[in-house]
Design a protein around this motif. Structure first.
Motif, PDB file in Angstrom:
ATOM      1  N   LYS A  25      27.819  56.014  44.873  1.00 30.38           N
ATOM      2  CA  LYS A  25      27.365  55.195  43.738  1.00 30.38           C
ATOM      3  C   LYS A  25      27.528  55.976  42.435  1.00 30.38           C
ATOM      4  O   LYS A  25      27.999  55.434  41.430  1.00 30.38           O
ATOM      5  CB  LYS A  25      25.905  54.788  43.946  1.00 30.38           C
ATOM      6  CG  LYS A  25      25.369  53.874  42.879  1.00 30.38           C
ATOM      7  CD  LYS A  25      23.942  53.427  43.194  1.00 30.38           C
ATOM      8  CE  LYS A  25      23.407  52.515  42.112  1.00 30.38           C
ATOM      9  NZ  LYS A  25      22.036  52.076  42.376  1.00 30.38           N
ATOM     10  N   LEU A  26      27.154  57.247  42.454  1.00 31.21           N
ATOM     11  CA  LEU A  26      27.329  58.093  41.267  1.00 31.21           C
ATOM     12  C   LEU A  26      28.818  58.250  40.953  1.00 31.21           C
ATOM     13  O   LEU A  26      29.219  58.209  39.789  1.00 31.21           O
ATOM     14  CB  LEU A  26      26.681  59.460  41.477  1.00 31.21           C
ATOM     15  CG  LEU A  26      26.795  60.435  40.308  1.00 31.21           C
ATOM     16  CD1 LEU A  26      26.112  59.882  39.055  1.00 31.21           C
ATOM     17  CD2 LEU A  26      26.203  61.791  40.698  1.00 31.21           C
ATOM     18  N   ALA A  27      29.643  58.404  41.978  1.00 36.30           N
ATOM     19  CA  ALA A  27      31.091  58.552  41.780  1.00 36.30           C
ATOM     20  C   ALA A  27      31.665  57.351  41.036  1.00 36.30           C
ATOM     21  O   ALA A  27      32.436  57.507  40.081  1.00 36.30           O
ATOM     22  CB  ALA A  27      31.785  58.719  43.133  1.00 36.30           C
ATOM     23  N   LYS A  28      31.288  56.144  41.446  1.00 32.65           N
ATOM     24  CA  LYS A  28      31.789  54.928  40.784  1.00 32.65           C
ATOM     25  C   LYS A  28      31.367  54.899  39.320  1.00 32.65           C
ATOM     26  O   LYS A  28      32.149  54.517  38.446  1.00 32.65           O
ATOM     27  CB  LYS A  28      31.277  53.685  41.512  1.00 32.65           C
ATOM     28  CG  LYS A  28      31.944  53.445  42.840  1.00 32.65           C
ATOM     29  CD  LYS A  28      31.381  52.217  43.530  1.00 32.65           C
ATOM     30  CE  LYS A  28      31.979  52.096  44.922  1.00 32.65           C
ATOM     31  NZ  LYS A  28      31.354  51.022  45.697  1.00 32.65           N
ATOM     32  N   LEU A  29      30.126  55.303  39.055  1.00 33.65           N
ATOM     33  CA  LEU A  29      29.632  55.313  37.680  1.00 33.65           C
ATOM     34  C   LEU A  29      30.418  56.311  36.828  1.00 33.65           C
ATOM     35  O   LEU A  29      30.752  56.024  35.678  1.00 33.65           O
ATOM     36  CB  LEU A  29      28.140  55.651  37.665  1.00 33.65           C
ATOM     37  CG  LEU A  29      27.464  55.647  36.305  1.00 33.65           C
ATOM     38  CD1 LEU A  29      27.535  54.272  35.651  1.00 33.65           C
ATOM     39  CD2 LEU A  29      26.016  56.103  36.448  1.00 33.65           C
ATOM     40  N   PHE A  30      30.711  57.485  37.389  1.00 37.71           N
ATOM     41  CA  PHE A  30      31.516  58.479  36.659  1.00 37.71           C
ATOM     42  C   PHE A  30      32.849  57.882  36.233  1.00 37.71           C
ATOM     43  O   PHE A  30      33.272  58.037  35.095  1.00 37.71           O
ATOM     44  CB  PHE A  30      31.748  59.718  37.521  1.00 37.71           C
ATOM     45  CG  PHE A  30      30.675  60.767  37.438  1.00 37.71           C
ATOM     46  CD1 PHE A  30      29.365  60.454  37.124  1.00 37.71           C
ATOM     47  CD2 PHE A  30      30.978  62.086  37.683  1.00 37.71           C
ATOM     48  CE1 PHE A  30      28.389  61.424  37.045  1.00 37.71           C
ATOM     49  CE2 PHE A  30      30.013  63.079  37.609  1.00 37.71           C
ATOM     50  CZ  PHE A  30      28.713  62.744  37.283  1.00 37.71           C
ATOM     51  N   VAL A  31      33.515  57.209  37.149  1.00 36.49           N
ATOM     52  CA  VAL A  31      34.835  56.652  36.843  1.00 36.49           C
ATOM     53  C   VAL A  31      34.701  55.532  35.810  1.00 36.49           C
ATOM     54  O   VAL A  31      35.496  55.460  34.864  1.00 36.49           O
ATOM     55  CB  VAL A  31      35.553  56.187  38.129  1.00 36.49           C
ATOM     56  CG1 VAL A  31      36.867  55.499  37.796  1.00 36.49           C
ATOM     57  CG2 VAL A  31      35.796  57.384  39.055  1.00 36.49           C
ATOM     58  N   GLN A  32      33.694  54.673  35.953  1.00 35.59           N
ATOM     59  CA  GLN A  32      33.469  53.592  34.973  1.00 35.59           C
ATOM     60  C   GLN A  32      33.261  54.151  33.568  1.00 35.59           C
ATOM     61  O   GLN A  32      33.718  53.569  32.591  1.00 35.59           O
ATOM     62  CB  GLN A  32      32.246  52.768  35.358  1.00 35.59           C
ATOM     63  CG  GLN A  32      32.441  51.868  36.542  1.00 35.59           C
ATOM     64  CD  GLN A  32      31.130  51.252  37.019  1.00 35.59           C
ATOM     65  OE1 GLN A  32      30.064  51.471  36.450  1.00 35.59           O
ATOM     66  NE2 GLN A  32      31.214  50.489  38.092  1.00 35.59           N
ATOM     67  N   LYS A  33      32.575  55.284  33.479  1.00 41.35           N
ATOM     68  CA  LYS A  33      32.255  55.874  32.180  1.00 41.35           C
ATOM     69  C   LYS A  33      33.256  56.949  31.748  1.00 41.35           C
ATOM     70  O   LYS A  33      33.036  57.631  30.755  1.00 41.35           O
ATOM     71  CB  LYS A  33      30.837  56.436  32.206  1.00 41.35           C
ATOM     72  CG  LYS A  33      29.782  55.342  32.304  1.00 41.35           C
ATOM     73  CD  LYS A  33      28.422  55.875  31.992  1.00 41.35           C
ATOM     74  CE  LYS A  33      27.430  54.784  31.742  1.00 41.35           C
ATOM     75  NZ  LYS A  33      27.516  54.199  30.419  1.00 41.35           N
ATOM     76  N   ASP A  34      34.329  57.117  32.522  1.00 32.43           N
ATOM     77  CA  ASP A  34      35.363  58.105  32.225  1.00 32.43           C
ATOM     78  C   ASP A  34      34.792  59.518  32.119  1.00 32.43           C
ATOM     79  O   ASP A  34      35.105  60.271  31.201  1.00 32.43           O
ATOM     80  CB  ASP A  34      36.127  57.727  30.956  1.00 32.43           C
ATOM     81  CG  ASP A  34      37.446  58.475  30.835  1.00 32.43           C
ATOM     82  OD1 ASP A  34      38.027  58.821  31.882  1.00 32.43           O
ATOM     83  OD2 ASP A  34      37.879  58.740  29.696  1.00 32.43           O
ATOM     84  N   ILE A  35      33.939  59.859  33.092  1.00 25.03           N
ATOM     85  CA  ILE A  35      33.342  61.190  33.174  1.00 25.03           C
ATOM     86  C   ILE A  35      34.021  61.957  34.299  1.00 25.03           C
ATOM     87  O   ILE A  35      34.139  61.459  35.421  1.00 25.03           O
ATOM     88  CB  ILE A  35      31.824  61.101  33.441  1.00 25.03           C
ATOM     89  CG1 ILE A  35      31.117  60.410  32.277  1.00 25.03           C
ATOM     90  CG2 ILE A  35      31.230  62.493  33.691  1.00 25.03           C
ATOM     91  CD1 ILE A  35      29.665  60.055  32.547  1.00 25.03           C
ATOM     92  N   GLU A  36      34.466  63.157  34.000  1.00 24.79           N
ATOM     93  CA  GLU A  36      35.060  64.022  35.025  1.00 24.79           C
ATOM     94  C   GLU A  36      33.957  64.711  35.810  1.00 24.79           C
ATOM     95  O   GLU A  36      32.982  65.201  35.244  1.00 24.79           O
ATOM     96  CB  GLU A  36      35.963  65.071  34.379  1.00 24.79           C
ATOM     97  CG  GLU A  36      36.645  65.975  35.396  1.00 24.79           C
ATOM     98  CD  GLU A  36      37.663  66.910  34.765  1.00 24.79           C
ATOM     99  OE1 GLU A  36      37.946  67.956  35.384  1.00 24.79           O
ATOM    100  OE2 GLU A  36      38.170  66.605  33.662  1.00 24.79           O
ATOM    101  N   LEU A  37      34.125  64.771  37.130  1.00 21.30           N
ATOM    102  CA  LEU A  37      33.196  65.485  38.009  1.00 21.30           C
ATOM    103  C   LEU A  37      33.566  66.959  38.057  1.00 21.30           C
ATOM    104  O   LEU A  37      34.723  67.311  38.277  1.00 21.30           O
ATOM    105  CB  LEU A  37      33.253  64.896  39.418  1.00 21.30           C
ATOM    106  CG  LEU A  37      32.544  65.699  40.517  1.00 21.30           C
ATOM    107  CD1 LEU A  37      31.036  65.757  40.275  1.00 21.30           C
ATOM    108  CD2 LEU A  37      32.858  65.096  41.897  1.00 21.30           C
ATOM    109  N   VAL A  38      32.559  67.819  37.886  1.00 23.21           N
ATOM    110  CA  VAL A  38      32.673  69.253  38.143  1.00 23.21           C
ATOM    111  C   VAL A  38      31.697  69.537  39.279  1.00 23.21           C
ATOM    112  O   VAL A  38      30.520  69.169  39.194  1.00 23.21           O
ATOM    113  CB  VAL A  38      32.304  70.083  36.894  1.00 23.21           C
ATOM    114  CG1 VAL A  38      32.331  71.575  37.213  1.00 23.21           C
ATOM    115  CG2 VAL A  38      33.230  69.751  35.732  1.00 23.21           C
TER     116      VAL A  38
END
Length: 194
Positions: A25-38
């Motif tokens: 769920k967090l992963a989908k939100l990152f992509v929706q908001k154009d946030i890169e995961l570290v």
């Protein structure tokens, strides 16, 4: 602006599937908001579910993993960027330097150690970035209660306790991050300390 967020989480999947579901769920939100995961660079457990979720949705993922954990944590070989470093200290420093904010999903002792180190760095004024927990299915309820107890017993100041935002919903936490204004967190040491 939140361009990159560091997420601390378990290399174990945990006992229940909803921990990995929370990561996705967090992963989908990152992509929706154009946030890169570290994150820590592993392909297994909650860590793997998080990275896979971001990658499958077309997002960017930077992993940072020490050489001695490459085999133990099974380094993820499909990331946007993977840094293999010499030590845990180097891993944590690089993750902190690259990130605009920090989140902890469910995890074990390593997750807690990373989380509390980054909160302590904020308390000491070493960074002014937002920090939060995503309390998937109440996983962190007892930790939140303990922190409130530490405040009541005057081992932790309320303004330092409040450095750690706790939300069940990732969207609410990210919204809090977007509106975050770092407080003055100068460390106070009592005059009767030895």
């Amino acid at each position: 602006m939140l361009e990159k967020i560091c997420v601390y989480c378990g290399s174990s999947p945990g006992k229940r599937t909803y921990y990995r579901d929370g990561a996705r769920k967090l992963a989908k939100l990152f992509v929706q908001k154009d946030i890169e995961l570290v994150y820590g660079g592993a392909s297994v457990g909650v860590m793997g579910a998080l990275a896979d979720g971001v990658l499958e949705a077309g997002g960017r993922v930077t992993g940072i993993i020490p050489e001695d954990l490459v085999r133990k944590e099974v380094a993820h070989n499909k990331l946007t960027d993977l840094h293999v470093v010499a030590s845990m200290h180097e891993r944590k420093a690089q993750m902190a330097d690259l990130s605009d904010a920090f989140i902890a999903l469910p995890g074990g002792l390593g997750t807690l150690e990373e989380l509390f180190e980054i909160v302590t760095w904020s308390q000491l004024g070493l960074h002014r970035k937002p920090i939060g927990l995503i309390n998937v299915s109440g996983y962190y309820d007892q930790l939140a209660s303990f922190l409130d107890h530490a405040v009541a017993e005057q081992f932790v100041k309320i303004e330092h306790r409040n450095l750690l935002m706790i939300e069940k919903d990732p969207e609410e936490l990210i919204s809090n991050f977007e509106n975050y204004k770092a407080p003055d967190t100068e460390k106070w040491i009592s005059s009767d300390s030895t």
